[in-house]
Design a protein around this motif. Structure first.
Motif, PDB file in Angstrom:
ATOM      1  N   MET A   1      62.778  52.694  61.607  1.00  0.00           N
ATOM      2  CA  MET A   1      61.925  51.793  62.343  1.00  0.00           C
ATOM      3  C   MET A   1      62.683  51.287  63.563  1.00  0.00           C
ATOM      4  N   SER A   2      61.984  51.146  64.638  1.00  0.00           N
ATOM      5  CA  SER A   2      62.649  50.668  65.851  1.00  0.00           C
ATOM      6  C   SER A   2      62.819  49.151  65.793  1.00  0.00           C
ATOM      7  N   GLY A   3      63.666  48.660  66.661  1.00  0.00           N
ATOM      8  CA  GLY A   3      63.940  47.225  66.707  1.00  0.00           C
ATOM      9  C   GLY A   3      62.725  46.405  67.095  1.00  0.00           C
ATOM     10  N   ALA A   4      61.901  46.935  67.991  1.00  0.00           N
ATOM     11  CA  ALA A   4      60.707  46.198  68.421  1.00  0.00           C
ATOM     12  C   ALA A   4      59.714  46.039  67.279  1.00  0.00           C
ATOM     13  N   MET A   5      59.597  47.069  66.440  1.00  0.00           N
ATOM     14  CA  MET A   5      58.679  46.982  65.305  1.00  0.00           C
ATOM     15  C   MET A   5      59.156  45.953  64.296  1.00  0.00           C
ATOM     16  N   ARG A   6      60.436  45.907  64.056  1.00  0.00           N
ATOM     17  CA  ARG A   6      60.985  44.927  63.125  1.00  0.00           C
ATOM     18  C   ARG A   6      60.729  43.512  63.621  1.00  0.00           C
ATOM     19  N   ILE A   7      60.951  43.290  64.889  1.00  0.00           N
ATOM     20  CA  ILE A   7      60.718  41.963  65.462  1.00  0.00           C
ATOM     21  C   ILE A   7      59.242  41.602  65.363  1.00  0.00           C
ATOM     22  N   PHE A   8      58.354  42.563  65.628  1.00  0.00           N
ATOM     23  CA  PHE A   8      56.919  42.313  65.527  1.00  0.00           C
ATOM     24  C   PHE A   8      56.547  41.878  64.111  1.00  0.00           C
ATOM     25  N   PHE A   9      57.048  42.577  63.094  1.00  0.00           N
ATOM     26  CA  PHE A   9      56.736  42.231  61.715  1.00  0.00           C
ATOM     27  C   PHE A   9      57.315  40.871  61.335  1.00  0.00           C
TER      28      PHE A   9
END
Length: 70
Positions: A1-9
């Motif tokens: 998973m990319s960093g942006a997706m983790r932050i979004f979640f």
């Protein structure tokens, strides 16, 4: 998973938790207001009680107060 997706979640989860915390705060305030009116929050009022308002919590929607005999 990319960093942006983790932050979004993580941000989404934080917003959901914040919404639950704020709604619980409102229920506590309504319960205190019902107690100031010498009432209590219940699912159903008894036959000798009047419905004087709403607690609006999931399990205790009514504020019940004993009727005064005139």
């Amino acid at each position: 998973m990319s960093g942006a997706m983790r932050i979004f979640f993580l941000v989404s989860a934080a917003l959901i938790l914040l919404a639950h915390i704020l709604s619980a705060h409102g229920a506590i305030r309504r319960r205190m207001q019902c107690q100031k009116m010498d009432g209590r929050c219940e699912v159903e009022c008894l036959s000798f009680e009047d419905k004087v308002g709403g607690c609006r919590a999931e399990l205790t929607p009514l504020c019940c107060k004993k009727r005064k005999n005139n």
